[in-house]
Write an enzyme that holds these catalytic residues in place. Structure first.
Site: not given
Ligand code: 4NP
Length: 156
Positions: A8, A14, A127
């Site tokens: 991800c 995720r 997300d």
């Molecule tokens: P992930 O969610 O891709 O599902 O781990 C996110 C976690 C952090 C960030 C974006 C998406 N961020 O911008 O820090």
């Protein structure tokens, strides 16, 4: 041994949850000698972090313990994993853009390709990072569905 990598953006919501759910299936169904999984992120902001506390809490309510430490997608991943599963279309295009020359793009799949029923029409796993707590439960519903189908596809 077939190795699967879930990817991800941040590797704190995720993909570590998908990794934890799938690893639990491998373990409980006795496939540890045939299947392995891991997760990583395309981004570098959260390297070394545990999963987001909201994702850990949502997981705990369903009996999971998500303890992965975030890491970023690296060159070796393209060699080490048989299947690379992107959580959304942006992740997939980032994975392909960084792939080494000669890499077979067919080894990258979108997680929702494995989803069924009401989740089959999703174009990616949303997300949850900027959403409320219910976003994490919805993501877990999607991940449990896709992981179960992925597991069946790998073991039948
Ligand atoms: P992930 O969610 O891709 O599902 O781990 C996110 C976690 C952090 C960030 C974006 C998406 N961020 O911008 O820090």
């Amino acid at each position: 041994m077939k190795k699967i990598l879930f990817v991800c953006l941040g590797n704190i919501c995720r993909s570590p949850a998908a990794d934890g759910i799938f690893a639990g299936m491998i373990e409980s169904k006795g496939f540890s000698d045939k299947l392995a999984c891991d997760s990583c992120g395309t981004g570098d902001w959260h390297i070394g972090d545990l999963p987001d506390p909201r994702m850990r809490a949502a997981g705990q309510r369903r009996g999971y313990r998500f303890t992965h430490r975030a890491r970023q997608l690296c060159r070796a991943d393209y060699e080490n994993f048989d299947l690379i599963i992107a959580m959304d279309a942006q992740n997939r295009s980032d994975i392909l853009a960084r792939a080494p020359e000669g890499f077979d793009a067919a080894r990258v799949k979108l997680f929702t390709e494995f989803c069924s029923g009401k989740f089959a029409s999703l174009g990616g796993v949303p997300d949850p990072y900027w959403s409320g707590d219910d976003g994490f439960d919805q993501v877990l519903d999607i991940l449990e569905n896709g992981c179960a189908n992925l597991f069946s596809a790998q073991t039948e």
